[in-house]
Every structure is written in C-alpha cells, then in structure tokens.
Design an enzyme around this catalytic site. Structure first.
Site, PDB file in Angstrom:
ATOM      1  N   ARG A 187      35.527  53.932  28.830  1.00  0.00           N
ATOM      2  CA  ARG A 187      34.677  53.094  29.671  1.00  0.00           C
ATOM      3  C   ARG A 187      35.467  52.548  30.863  1.00  0.00           C
ATOM      4  O   ARG A 187      36.700  52.544  30.863  1.00  0.00           O
ATOM      5  CB  ARG A 187      34.103  51.929  28.859  1.00  0.00           C
ATOM      6  CG  ARG A 187      33.080  52.315  27.826  1.00  0.00           C
ATOM      7  CD  ARG A 187      32.682  51.147  26.942  1.00  0.00           C
ATOM      8  NE  ARG A 187      33.757  50.741  26.050  1.00  0.00           N
ATOM      9  CZ  ARG A 187      33.689  49.719  25.196  1.00  0.00           C
ATOM     10  NH1 ARG A 187      32.600  48.980  25.158  1.00  0.00           N
ATOM     11  NH2 ARG A 187      34.701  49.439  24.404  1.00  0.00           N
ATOM     12  N   LYS A 212      38.041  46.161  28.031  1.00  0.00           N
ATOM     13  CA  LYS A 212      38.712  45.674  26.831  1.00  0.00           C
ATOM     14  C   LYS A 212      39.795  44.660  27.180  1.00  0.00           C
ATOM     15  O   LYS A 212      40.230  44.544  28.326  1.00  0.00           O
ATOM     16  CB  LYS A 212      39.331  46.842  26.059  1.00  0.00           C
ATOM     17  CG  LYS A 212      38.306  47.818  25.503  1.00  0.00           C
ATOM     18  CD  LYS A 212      37.325  47.148  24.545  1.00  0.00           C
ATOM     19  CE  LYS A 212      37.995  46.660  23.269  1.00  0.00           C
ATOM     20  NZ  LYS A 212      37.025  45.982  22.367  1.00  0.00           N
ATOM     21  N   TYR A 216      35.956  41.691  28.011  1.00  0.00           N
ATOM     22  CA  TYR A 216      35.918  41.292  26.608  1.00  0.00           C
ATOM     23  C   TYR A 216      37.316  40.867  26.200  1.00  0.00           C
ATOM     24  O   TYR A 216      38.299  41.568  26.491  1.00  0.00           O
ATOM     25  CB  TYR A 216      35.461  42.451  25.708  1.00  0.00           C
ATOM     26  CG  TYR A 216      34.006  42.797  25.826  1.00  0.00           C
ATOM     27  CD1 TYR A 216      33.021  41.868  25.476  1.00  0.00           C
ATOM     28  CD2 TYR A 216      33.594  44.050  26.264  1.00  0.00           C
ATOM     29  CE1 TYR A 216      31.675  42.180  25.582  1.00  0.00           C
ATOM     30  CE2 TYR A 216      32.255  44.377  26.366  1.00  0.00           C
ATOM     31  CZ  TYR A 216      31.297  43.434  26.023  1.00  0.00           C
ATOM     32  OH  TYR A 216      29.960  43.745  26.127  1.00  0.00           O
ATOM     33  N   HIS A 218      37.908  38.686  22.834  1.00  0.00           N
ATOM     34  CA  HIS A 218      37.974  38.583  21.371  1.00  0.00           C
ATOM     35  C   HIS A 218      39.255  37.865  20.934  1.00  0.00           C
ATOM     36  O   HIS A 218      39.994  38.332  20.056  1.00  0.00           O
ATOM     37  CB  HIS A 218      37.874  39.967  20.728  1.00  0.00           C
ATOM     38  CG  HIS A 218      36.612  40.703  21.055  1.00  0.00           C
ATOM     39  ND1 HIS A 218      35.378  40.297  20.582  1.00  0.00           N
ATOM     40  CD2 HIS A 218      36.390  41.810  21.810  1.00  0.00           C
ATOM     41  CE1 HIS A 218      34.447  41.125  21.024  1.00  0.00           C
ATOM     42  NE2 HIS A 218      35.032  42.038  21.776  1.00  0.00           N
ATOM     43  N   GLU A 237      32.021  38.039  25.868  1.00  0.00           N
ATOM     44  CA  GLU A 237      31.351  37.817  24.585  1.00  0.00           C
ATOM     45  C   GLU A 237      31.016  36.364  24.285  1.00  0.00           C
ATOM     46  O   GLU A 237      30.348  36.081  23.284  1.00  0.00           O
ATOM     47  CB  GLU A 237      32.182  38.402  23.434  1.00  0.00           C
ATOM     48  CG  GLU A 237      33.432  37.626  23.070  1.00  0.00           C
ATOM     49  CD  GLU A 237      34.649  38.019  23.889  1.00  0.00           C
ATOM     50  OE1 GLU A 237      35.758  37.575  23.533  1.00  0.00           O
ATOM     51  OE2 GLU A 237      34.500  38.766  24.893  1.00  0.00           O
ATOM     52  N   ASP A 277      36.402  43.995  15.914  1.00  0.00           N
ATOM     53  CA  ASP A 277      36.971  43.315  17.080  1.00  0.00           C
ATOM     54  C   ASP A 277      37.247  41.843  16.810  1.00  0.00           C
ATOM     55  O   ASP A 277      38.138  41.243  17.421  1.00  0.00           O
ATOM     56  CB  ASP A 277      36.012  43.415  18.285  1.00  0.00           C
ATOM     57  CG  ASP A 277      36.276  44.663  19.111  1.00  0.00           C
ATOM     58  OD1 ASP A 277      37.392  45.192  19.052  1.00  0.00           O
ATOM     59  OD2 ASP A 277      35.358  45.105  19.810  1.00  0.00           O
TER      60      ASP A 277
END
Length: 381
Positions: free
Chosen positions: A29, A89, A108, A110, A132, A284
């Site tokens: 991605r 990511k 993101y 996490h 997120e 994740d």
C-alpha cells in the site's frame, strides 16, 4: 494528566508533504494516490513522493509527477524535507532516526502494542497523528473503518484457504456441499471486522456464530440475517465452549487505541480439533489470542497445539490496489485540513481530530497509550 498549551499557527503558509515507500515486509500500500497529490498541489502545497512508492498499488512515478509531485530518489530525502509524512503503517526501527522535532507523522500507529515506537516518537519530538484513533460524531473510527472492512472480509478468505489440507488445515470446505455441512465459524466481535467477516462467511454458506458483549450489535446482526446466523453473549466460559467445535475462529475485537483483550487462552487450544484455523485480525493491537505473534504475507501461518494460526499484521496489504484507494478515500480530507489549517489550529478547533494526536512534541497525548505504558498523559488544547 496535564494540559498542554498549543501554539498559534499563522493563517496562510505552504506545507511540504512527503510520502515514502512502506518498508514493512510485503506491504504494497501507499499513503497517497496521484489524485491526492493533485489536491494538495491545487491548494498550494508541495508534495514529495519517494521513487517507486506507489508501484505496489499500481501508481507510477510518472502519474505522481503528472499530478504535480516532486519525485525523490530516496526516503531519507523525503523525511529530511517534509513537514508532514503521510504513510500507511507505523515507522519501523530503521525509520526512527529519520523522525524529527515538529514533523507531523500521519499514519496508522497502533502505539498501545509498541512501547519502543512510542518512546522513539516521544524522543524525536515529532507529532504523531494516528488514523485509528480519530473519531466521528458517533464515536466511530472513520479512518480505521475501511481497513477493518477489508481485513474482516479477508479473514474469511484466508481462513477458508488454510482450512484446506495442503495448507495444514483439517480439509473442510467452508460452505460445505449438498449433503455435507459447511464449516463452523466463530467470530469474536460484532463491530466492523466481525460484521464484514460475518457477511463473507454467510455468503459462502458457513455455519456462523458471532459473539460480543454488545447486545445492540448482536441484535442488529440478528435482524440483518434473519435467523441465518447465531449470536451469543461473550463470556470466557462461552468462548471456551464454542471454540472447541469450531473449524475457523476469527478474532475481530477492538478497543480503540488500546491493547486487544486476550479472549482465547492457550489452554483452550488443546480442546480444539487439530487442523482448525485461527485468524487474528486484532494482531496490530497485540492480538486477542494468547498464542498470537505477528506474521508476514510470505510466511503467514504457524501452528500451536495442532491449531493453524494466521496472524498477518497488515492483512489489507495483500490487496493493495483496493486497500490504498479505500484508505485514502478516508484519510485524505484530514490530511488536506492539516496542510491547509496547520496542525495546531486543527487540534484547537476539532476535538474529534484531536483524539488522533497520540504523540505531541515529546509527550504522550492519548490516554489509553499513556495508561498502557504508565506514562503521563498531556491533554492538548
């Protein structure tokens, strides 16, 4: 908690936005499409794209250049010059030294599952905005939702594959066939991941049970499928009983910004049928199975006590064209707001966006991450 004063941002300025190629293994991605670049450029901003960053999703350097981007030869060049880095990511260890004071990282994160990254971001002085944890007016997570939809649907697709004997499963066809019942699928969590996994499993003809502690979500699924699924209130004893006879167990539980609860204990596995499959979509956030460990697409499964575990931490990366388009449809509007208004102004004026700011100039500014690691949480505003 201490409240942190946010400095004023000048009203008009040009921001330099950077997008780098993801270095997580088998992550195809990309954080921006050529269409996104066109919008930033039209608003007067400068966009730098690392060479070949979009190729895994089907976007060429020429397409980015035609949309108005500058193509940088290396990621280091992008990191060094960009005011805001737009990614997919979380940064990996090799990228930690590239983060710098005041730089915005929009991706993101996490963080509740990664103390090392949390501390590295704090030490860098950067501003970490996590897709997120940005909320909508209903308490939903609009920037997480599209990837949850994809991961939920993929969980059934991958689970069905690994139930096949050549892949280590017990040799069960998910939907069965005339005269032979389909696989028994247990889905833990009835929110976005669980609802999309349910949709796929029902469509393929599986015997589906969805478990959750939210009765309203279970009622909604009950009504939607009109008796074609079973719903069950989730307790430790109920989970233990259900997984014993499951062919496929999907872990789709989410606590926004926090570590996932460990719902399936190691000792439950010995009561399951060998060759059954576990797919942990919550990996994740640390995973909702005690035996979860993150894997990659090139080596996605491992076995514990005869149970096949699929725990790929970037599941949507398997379908990058679909995933990139779905992701940027959700993230681009806020990225443009950050560039147009400035991060400080947006923090002050948009309390829903403010929830996305997990790290701010050396401080942890998201309560669940702070609680996870025993850090002071500095409230922004």
């Amino acid at each position: 908690m201490r409240r942190m004063k946010i400095p004023q941002q000048k009203e008009e300025y040009t921001m330099k936005i950077g997008c780098v190629k993801e270095i997580k293994p088998q992550e195809y991605r990309v954080g921006m499409t050529p269409g996104n670049v066109h919008d930033f450029a039209a608003h007067g901003h400068i966009v730098m794209i690392e060479a070949h960053a979009g190729e895994g999703s089907g976007f060429s350097d020429e397409a980015y250049r035609a949309a108005g981007a500058l193509i940088a030869a290396t990621a280091q060049e992008v990191w060094a010059q960009a005011d805001m880095i737009v990614k997919v990511k979380e940064p990996l260890e090799a990228e930690y030294p590239l983060m710098r004071d005041g730089q915005i990282l929009y991706t993101y994160l996490h963080l509740a599952a990664n103390r090392t990254l949390t501390e590295a971001m704090m030490q860098s002085g950067c501003i970490g905005v996590a897709y997120e944890t940005i909320e909508d007016t209903h308490g939903g997570l609009p920037l997480l939702k599209p990837m949850s939809e994809i991961a939920g649907r993929l969980s059934i697709q991958e689970g069905a594959k690994y139930l096949e004997k050549p892949f280590g499963g017990k040799g069960v066809l998910l939907g069965g066939v005339t005269g032979v019942k389909g696989a028994r699928v247990i889905i833990l969590g009835a929110w976005i991941v669980g609802a999309n996994a349910c949709k796929m499993a029902v469509g393929l003809g599986a015997d589906v049970t969805v478990m959750d502690v939210d009765l309203d979500k279970l009622r909604a699924l009950d009504a939607l499928y009109s008796g074609r699924i079973k719903t069950l209130y989730s307790t430790p004893s109920a989970i233990h009983a259900e997984v014993r006879t499951a062919d496929l167990v999907i872990g789709g539980v989410l606590i926004a910004g926090a570590s996932a609860p460990k719902l399936v204990k190691r000792e439950y596995l010995k009561d399951m049928i060998p060759g059954s499959v576990i797919v942990d979509v919550a990996v994740d956030q640390g995973g909702c199975f005690e035996t979860t460990k993150a894997t990659y697409h090139n080596d996605p499964v491992y076995e514990v006590d005869g149970i096949v575990h699929y725990c790929v931490a970037n599941m949507p990366g398997a379908v990058p064209r679909t995933s990139t388009l779905a992701l940027t449809n959700a993230t681009h509007a806020y990225g443009l707001k950050i560039a147009d208004q400035g991060i400080e102004a947006l923090i002050q004026t948009d309390p829903l966006f403010r929830k996305g700011v997990n790290i701010y100039r050396g401080a942890c500014s998201y309560d669940k991450v702070a609680q996870q690691f025993g850090l002071n949480c500095k409230v922004l505003g």
